[in-house]
Design an enzyme around this catalytic site. Structure first.
Site, PDB file in Angstrom:
ATOM      1  N   CYS A 186       4.697  -4.953  -2.994  1.00 19.62           N
ATOM      2  CA  CYS A 186       4.094  -3.508  -3.465  1.00 19.62           C
ATOM      3  C   CYS A 186       5.092  -2.267  -2.978  1.00 19.62           C
ATOM      4  O   CYS A 186       6.287  -2.353  -3.483  1.00 19.62           O
ATOM      5  CB  CYS A 186       2.771  -3.371  -3.027  1.00 19.62           C
ATOM      6  SG  CYS A 186       1.972  -2.131  -3.773  1.00 19.62           S
ATOM      7  N   HIS A 187       4.605  -1.641  -1.962  1.00 20.68           N
ATOM      8  CA  HIS A 187       5.576  -0.376  -1.810  1.00 20.68           C
ATOM      9  C   HIS A 187       6.258  -0.599  -0.587  1.00 20.68           C
ATOM     10  O   HIS A 187       7.172  -0.020  -0.322  1.00 20.68           O
ATOM     11  CB  HIS A 187       4.628   0.757  -1.580  1.00 20.68           C
ATOM     12  CG  HIS A 187       3.979   1.485  -2.641  1.00 20.68           C
ATOM     13  ND1 HIS A 187       3.391   0.869  -3.607  1.00 20.68           N
ATOM     14  CD2 HIS A 187       4.305   2.787  -3.252  1.00 20.68           C
ATOM     15  CE1 HIS A 187       2.633   1.937  -4.331  1.00 20.68           C
ATOM     16  NE2 HIS A 187       3.503   3.010  -4.496  1.00 20.68           N
ATOM     17  N   ALA A 188       6.236  -1.828  -0.043  1.00 15.03           N
ATOM     18  CA  ALA A 188       7.056  -1.999   1.107  1.00 15.03           C
ATOM     19  C   ALA A 188       8.606  -2.307   1.056  1.00 15.03           C
ATOM     20  O   ALA A 188       9.087  -2.158   2.001  1.00 15.03           O
ATOM     21  CB  ALA A 188       6.527  -3.468   1.781  1.00 15.03           C
ATOM     22  N   TRP A 240      10.207   0.026  -0.043  1.00 16.20           N
ATOM     23  CA  TRP A 240      10.731   0.841   0.682  1.00 16.20           C
ATOM     24  C   TRP A 240      11.321   1.057   2.139  1.00 16.20           C
ATOM     25  O   TRP A 240      12.447   1.352   2.387  1.00 16.20           O
ATOM     26  CB  TRP A 240       9.336   1.991   0.998  1.00 16.20           C
ATOM     27  CG  TRP A 240       9.264   3.253  -0.051  1.00 16.20           C
ATOM     28  CD1 TRP A 240      10.372   3.562  -1.253  1.00 16.20           C
ATOM     29  CD2 TRP A 240       8.162   3.827  -0.487  1.00 16.20           C
ATOM     30  NE1 TRP A 240       9.656   4.423  -2.056  1.00 16.20           N
ATOM     31  CE2 TRP A 240       8.336   4.732  -1.441  1.00 16.20           C
ATOM     32  CE3 TRP A 240       6.873   3.902   0.363  1.00 16.20           C
ATOM     33  CZ2 TRP A 240       7.542   5.480  -2.174  1.00 16.20           C
ATOM     34  CZ3 TRP A 240       5.937   4.916  -0.283  1.00 16.20           C
ATOM     35  CH2 TRP A 240       6.184   5.388  -1.398  1.00 16.20           C
ATOM     36  N   GLY A 254       0.557  -1.369  -0.015  1.00 17.70           N
ATOM     37  CA  GLY A 254       0.040   0.192   0.068  1.00 17.70           C
ATOM     38  C   GLY A 254       0.753   1.153  -0.076  1.00 17.70           C
ATOM     39  O   GLY A 254       2.194   1.173   0.173  1.00 17.70           O
TER      40      GLY A 254
END
Length: 186
Positions: free
Chosen positions: A111-113, A115, A80
């Site tokens: 996904c965005h994890a 990061w 997310g």
């Protein structure tokens, strides 16, 4: 050889996680016999994001600051946009990720994890994937970004999006069952 039925898996998350990216791994890993705990920043339930609005709540088992990598075999971080952006600025989260890494345990981010993996300093020199919008961030951290549904590099598992969750969970199981991974410190 470790078995998924004997594994203890920690999911870390906060408000705004992609609904399916927490629920699907949590539920599938539990269905395979693993013990799965969810830790949040304050130890309280968190609300997901589904489509264009807030989704369902997920129960919390612990506070992130109170859990230890020593008690788990693997770490899973849902994506997310909101969740990983909030997690990556928390010292307790970054320390926990590095502890899992230094112990050679499986770390999975979707996904965005990734990061969070970038911020923890463990992306450099790895083959990874992510949601396409953070490809440059992953590359700038020194990782080789590839466009595949799931990538495993020495126990670091990454996936791109909700459509990849089945492959993501399968790879988590495979990496846990391989046991600890020898790694150079981050």
């Amino acid at each position: 050889m470790p078995r998924i039925e004997d594994a203890k898996i920690l999911i870390i998350s906060t408000m705004g996680f992609e609904q399916s990216e927490l629920e699907f791994p949590r539920d599938q890993l539990r269905a395979k016999g693993a013990t799965v705990h969810v830790a949040t920043l304050d130890g309280k339930p968190i609300k997901g994001w589904e489509g264009s609005d807030w989704g369902r709540e997920a129960e919390a088992d612990a506070r992130i600051s109170e859990v230890s990598a020593a008690d788990y075999d693997a770490l899973v971080i849902p994506g997310g946009q909101i969740n990983p952006d909030l997690l990556r600025v928390e010292d307790d989260v970054l320390k926990l990720v590095r502890d899992f890494f230094d112990a050679g345990k499986t770390i999975a981010a979707v996904c965005h994890a990734p990061w969070v993996l970038v911020e923890a300093g463990i992306a450099k020199g790895r083959e990874m994937t992510s949601y396409h919008s953070i490809k440059t961030d992953v590359q700038n951290a020194g990782a080789q970004w590839v466009d595949r549904e799931v990538v495993a590099d020495n126990g670091i598992v990454t996936s791109r999006k909700p459509d990849d969750l089945k492959a993501f969970v399968s790879k988590i199981v495979e990496e846990i069952e391989e046991g600890t991974h020898e790694r150079k410190a981050a």
